[in-house]
Motif scaffolding. Structure first.
Motif, PDB file in Angstrom:
ATOM      1  N   ASN A   1      83.236 -71.660  10.068  1.00 39.43           N
ATOM      2  CA  ASN A   1      83.524 -70.670  11.104  1.00 39.43           C
ATOM      3  C   ASN A   1      82.424 -69.637  11.225  1.00 39.43           C
ATOM      4  O   ASN A   1      81.992 -69.312  12.317  1.00 39.43           O
ATOM      5  N   THR A   2      81.965 -69.113  10.092  1.00 40.78           N
ATOM      6  CA  THR A   2      81.010 -68.016  10.169  1.00 40.78           C
ATOM      7  C   THR A   2      79.581 -68.526  10.261  1.00 40.78           C
ATOM      8  O   THR A   2      78.810 -68.073  11.074  1.00 40.78           O
ATOM      9  N   GLY A   3      79.277 -69.518   9.438  1.00 44.93           N
ATOM     10  CA  GLY A   3      77.885 -69.937   9.307  1.00 44.93           C
ATOM     11  C   GLY A   3      77.295 -70.520  10.568  1.00 44.93           C
ATOM     12  O   GLY A   3      76.203 -70.168  10.969  1.00 44.93           O
ATOM     13  N   PHE A   4      78.050 -71.394  11.226  1.00 43.09           N
ATOM     14  CA  PHE A   4      77.479 -72.096  12.371  1.00 43.09           C
ATOM     15  C   PHE A   4      77.143 -71.146  13.503  1.00 43.09           C
ATOM     16  O   PHE A   4      76.155 -71.330  14.200  1.00 43.09           O
ATOM     17  N   ALA A   5      77.981 -70.125  13.670  1.00 39.98           N
ATOM     18  CA  ALA A   5      77.708 -69.171  14.737  1.00 39.98           C
ATOM     19  C   ALA A   5      76.337 -68.552  14.525  1.00 39.98           C
ATOM     20  O   ALA A   5      75.579 -68.351  15.466  1.00 39.98           O
TER      21      ALA A   5
ATOM     22  N   VAL B   1      87.488 -76.418  -2.143  1.00 43.55           N
ATOM     23  CA  VAL B   1      86.300 -76.721  -1.358  1.00 43.55           C
ATOM     24  C   VAL B   1      86.633 -76.743   0.122  1.00 43.55           C
ATOM     25  O   VAL B   1      85.889 -76.240   0.956  1.00 43.55           O
ATOM     26  N   TYR B   2      87.814 -77.290   0.427  1.00 41.37           N
ATOM     27  CA  TYR B   2      88.225 -77.340   1.826  1.00 41.37           C
ATOM     28  C   TYR B   2      88.267 -75.945   2.434  1.00 41.37           C
ATOM     29  O   TYR B   2      87.742 -75.703   3.524  1.00 41.37           O
ATOM     30  N   PHE B   3      88.858 -75.012   1.700  1.00 36.91           N
ATOM     31  CA  PHE B   3      88.976 -73.661   2.257  1.00 36.91           C
ATOM     32  C   PHE B   3      87.621 -72.971   2.339  1.00 36.91           C
ATOM     33  O   PHE B   3      87.300 -72.313   3.329  1.00 36.91           O
ATOM     34  N   LEU B   4      86.828 -73.144   1.310  1.00 36.44           N
ATOM     35  CA  LEU B   4      85.479 -72.568   1.344  1.00 36.44           C
ATOM     36  C   LEU B   4      84.698 -73.110   2.535  1.00 36.44           C
ATOM     37  O   LEU B   4      84.030 -72.384   3.260  1.00 36.44           O
ATOM     38  N   LEU B   5      84.832 -74.423   2.713  1.00 36.43           N
ATOM     39  CA  LEU B   5      84.101 -75.096   3.774  1.00 36.43           C
ATOM     40  C   LEU B   5      84.535 -74.578   5.129  1.00 36.43           C
ATOM     41  O   LEU B   5      83.734 -74.322   6.014  1.00 36.43           O
TER      42      LEU B   5
ATOM     43  N   PRO C   1      67.812 -69.731   4.851  1.00 38.13           N
ATOM     44  CA  PRO C   1      68.911 -68.818   5.219  1.00 38.13           C
ATOM     45  C   PRO C   1      69.552 -69.189   6.556  1.00 38.13           C
ATOM     46  O   PRO C   1      70.749 -69.043   6.733  1.00 38.13           O
ATOM     47  N   MET C   2      68.728 -69.696   7.477  1.00 34.42           N
ATOM     48  CA  MET C   2      69.292 -70.043   8.778  1.00 34.42           C
ATOM     49  C   MET C   2      70.086 -71.340   8.729  1.00 34.42           C
ATOM     50  O   MET C   2      70.878 -71.613   9.621  1.00 34.42           O
ATOM     51  N   SER C   3      69.841 -72.167   7.710  1.00 34.35           N
ATOM     52  CA  SER C   3      70.551 -73.438   7.611  1.00 34.35           C
ATOM     53  C   SER C   3      71.632 -73.376   6.538  1.00 34.35           C
ATOM     54  O   SER C   3      72.093 -74.405   6.075  1.00 34.35           O
ATOM     55  N   ARG C   4      71.985 -72.170   6.101  1.00 34.10           N
ATOM     56  CA  ARG C   4      72.862 -72.102   4.937  1.00 34.10           C
ATOM     57  C   ARG C   4      74.199 -72.783   5.192  1.00 34.10           C
ATOM     58  O   ARG C   4      74.777 -73.372   4.267  1.00 34.10           O
ATOM     59  N   ALA C   5      74.680 -72.750   6.432  1.00 35.33           N
ATOM     60  CA  ALA C   5      75.942 -73.427   6.725  1.00 35.33           C
ATOM     61  C   ALA C   5      75.796 -74.923   6.484  1.00 35.33           C
ATOM     62  O   ALA C   5      76.657 -75.542   5.852  1.00 35.33           O
ATOM     63  N   GLY C   6      74.706 -75.482   6.953  1.00 35.29           N
ATOM     64  CA  GLY C   6      74.472 -76.906   6.768  1.00 35.29           C
ATOM     65  C   GLY C   6      74.317 -77.258   5.299  1.00 35.29           C
ATOM     66  O   GLY C   6      74.839 -78.276   4.831  1.00 35.29           O
ATOM     67  N   ILE C   7      73.607 -76.405   4.588  1.00 33.11           N
ATOM     68  CA  ILE C   7      73.394 -76.667   3.171  1.00 33.11           C
ATOM     69  C   ILE C   7      74.727 -76.601   2.433  1.00 33.11           C
ATOM     70  O   ILE C   7      75.017 -77.427   1.562  1.00 33.11           O
TER      71      ILE C   7
END
Lengths: 351, 270
Positions: free
Chosen positions: B260-264, B251-255, B182-188
């Motif tokens: 923006n949200t995940g990395f924070a 995919v670009y927009f999802l990414l 869950p903490m790496s979900r942005a990376g995943i």
């Protein structure tokens, strides 16, 4: 509630031994503080009790059961980490309920226990928040709350206050003391801050370079340190150490004056220790030590004066109130009748 | 008045640039929505979705599904294999693990065409000259970057969080699934999306592995469509291109949202 006992506990990383055989008995309900400088092995010792580090030798028992090979979750301990280690993707409630949920505790009981812990720690309004929306002090309470809900036999604290600012640290310190009184649980607390050690502990364990230097109540350590290390480490102002020469009728002090002293082991005395708060100001006539005032720190309620002796040693005096002293002036000091500490060539205290 | 001159010049220059940039896209869109498309840049006399209907039915529809399966399959397999390998690489002190990872990446720098022949024969021997084979081959080729990225993401999860969970009674599997992932979900998500677009655009491998029309993904289908039906069907081709490009844009927009949200979330230390 449980007693923790360590027998000849060792830890080595490869050939490097960092904890050299520690023996310690902690009684049920006791608040024990491990204190020592960085790298003295205090955190390693705590992590070995927690089961986060395997021990290289000896025996650890919790509640009479040897736990050398018992995995951490079954040891009946809860740990509070220096960085709080809250799960950032979970709300405060979920953070506190995590361990209970893993243990498949019924939902109603999880709810009840989390609410109870939150009430004790006064974090009920934040239960739905995420950790990043909390201040440092609130996060620390959540971390403590997470330990409380599991109702452990032993609480382990690894420098829990070192990330807080000074005011909050003092406040949280008082709260931890209250918590200990309220829960009546065994607590082992690691810190490098001797103020925390003095104020919180039933007993302090002073560690240095992987060995226990002394174990005792805060006042025992303050009054009767067994060696120069403990004497220098305990209390907020470091003890003054003076090199002395023993002679038949007393001790020859720096500056040449002789302190008359009757002591059976006087011939072995090498170092004289005196705490800054026990040194007295005196006139030139009856002074034991004389020097030049190098620095004065005024705190209002007390002042610290640093005097430089002719030999180059610096002596610290703690003086009540706000004494009128000027840098560069001569200071004359008298040694107190009591509160002198005598150490031999190896730094061991002579009683 | 003089101060206006440069901005007018700039405006003209920008308009010129815009026309150059936009005209291919407008040509694409105008032709795609024109059922009677002739391949000219003109305002359509009729507007309709006939071309799109054609582009998602029959062969073209099957190709869309093939592309989806290959892309989603590759992305998912890359993430699953990547996580299983990257977590131990991040947590265990394996001597030379970084050298190992960078060697893998270096090998991956070689053009894929260079390893095509051995890959082909391996797949042939194993009876994998099909979509599954494409998915496995693409995953293998993806893995070095996937590993490196995921390892770096796992490295940012403080070890104390795992220790805290362990003390609270979590098994290794629970630590990974409830704390680390869950903490790496942005990376995943980043890894999944990159693998997805990479596989979606892949041309050479599916062309060689799947030599029957039914197994072609859109990338190969687009190539094949040029020569079919005697004359070029511009309306079909343009609609097909738009559908082909859509997932990449999506995919670009999802990414972007996830970046923006995940990395924070990852940066917060408990």
């Amino acid at each position: 509630m449980s007693d923790v006992s360590l027998k000849a506990v060792r830890k080595s990383y490869g050939v490097l031994e960092v904890v050299h055989g520690v023996d310690l008995d902690i009684k049920a309900g006791e608040f024990v503080v491990f204190v020592g400088p960085s790298g003295c092995g205090k955190s390693t010792l705590l992590r070995m009790i927690a089961g986060l580090e395997p021990i290289s030798g000896g025996e650890i028992a919790i509640g009479g059961r040897v736990v050398n090979d018992v995995p951490s979750p079954q040891r009946g301990i809860a740990m509070v980490f220096q960085s709080y280690a809250l799960y950032p993707h979970m709300s405060v409630f979920d953070n506190m309920a995590f361990g209970l949920k893993l243990a498949k505790t019924p939902k109603a009981e999880v709810e009840a226990r989390v609410r109870e812990a939150a009430r004790i720690l006064q974090i009920e309004p934040y239960l739905d928040r995420m950790p990043k929306a909390l201040s440092g002090g609130q996060r620390q309470r959540v971390a403590i709350g997470r330990a409380i809900v599991r109702n452990p036999k032993v609480f382990l604290f690894d420098e829990p206050l070192s990330n807080l600012d000074a005011a909050l640290r003092a406040q949280t310190r008082v709260e931890i003391a209250k918590l200990h009184a309220a829960l009546d649980a065994t607590m082992i607390y690691v810190t490098h801050d001797q103020v925390e050690a003095m104020t919180l502990a039933d007993r302090i364990v002073v560690l240095n370079a992987g060995r226990i230097e002394q174990v005792g109540s805060p006042l025992e350590l303050y009054r009767n340190p067994v060696n120069t290390f403990v004497a220098g480490f305990i209390a907020s102002q470091r003890m003054n150490f003076l090199e002395v020469k023993a002679s038949a009728n007393g001790l020859e002090l720096p500056g040449g004056r002789v302190l008359a002293l009757n002591h059976a082991g006087i011939a072995a005395v090498k170092t004289l220790g005196v705490r800054p708060e026990h040194l007295l100001l005196a006139d030139a006539g009856n002074a034991d030590l004389s020097g030049v005032l190098a620095v004065v720190e005024q705190f209002g309620e007390y002042a610290l004066a640093y005097a430089e002796l002719p030999g180059g040693e610096t002596v610290t005096l703690k003086l009540d109130g706000a004494p009128a002293l000027e840098v560069g002036q001569d200071v004359h000091m008298k040694l107190p009748g009591e509160g002198l500490h005598l150490f031999d060539a190896d730094g061991r205290a002579l009683r | 008045m003089e101060s206006n001159a440069p901005s007018r010049l700039t405006a003209i220059a920008l308009t010129f640039m815009a026309v150059i940039w936009i005209s291919p896209f407008s040509w694409l869109i105008l032709n795609a929505f024109n059922p009677l498309s002739t391949g000219q840049l003109e305002i359509p006399r009729a507007v309709g979705l006939d071309n799109f209907a054609q582009a998602v039915s029959g062969n073209a529809g099957r190709q869309f599904i093939n592309s989806m399966m290959i892309a989603a399959g590759t992305a998912t397999l890359s993430v699953i294999v990547g996580i299983s390998a990257a977590y131990p690489l991040s947590r265990l002190k394996i001597p030379g693990r970084n050298a190992f990872l960078w060697t893998l990446v270096l090998l991956r720098m070689l053009p894929a065409a260079g390893v095509l022949v051995p890959l082909y024969f391996t797949a042939q021997r194993m009876g994998l000259l099909n979509q599954l084979g494409v998915i496995i081959a693409l995953t293998v080729l993806n893995l070095p970057f996937t590993l490196l990225l995921l390892k770096n993401f796992f490295d940012t999860v403080p070890i104390e969080l795992e220790e805290a969970a362990y003390v609270e009674g979590a098994s290794l599997f629970q630590i990974v699934t409830k704390i680390v992932l869950p903490m790496s979900r942005a990376g995943i998500a980043v890894v999944w999306f990159f693998s997805f677009t990479g596989a979606w655009n892949e041309f050479l491998l599916p062309l060689i592995f799947a030599r029957v029309q039914d197994a072609f993904p859109m990338s190969v289908g687009l190539y094949a469509a040029f020569g079919q039906q005697g004359a070029i069907n511009y309306g079909f081709l343009t609609a097909f291109s738009i559908i082909y490009a859509a997932p990449a844009v999506g995919v670009y927009f999802l990414l972007r949202r996830n970046m923006n949200t995940g990395f924070a979330g990852v940066g917060v230390k408990g």
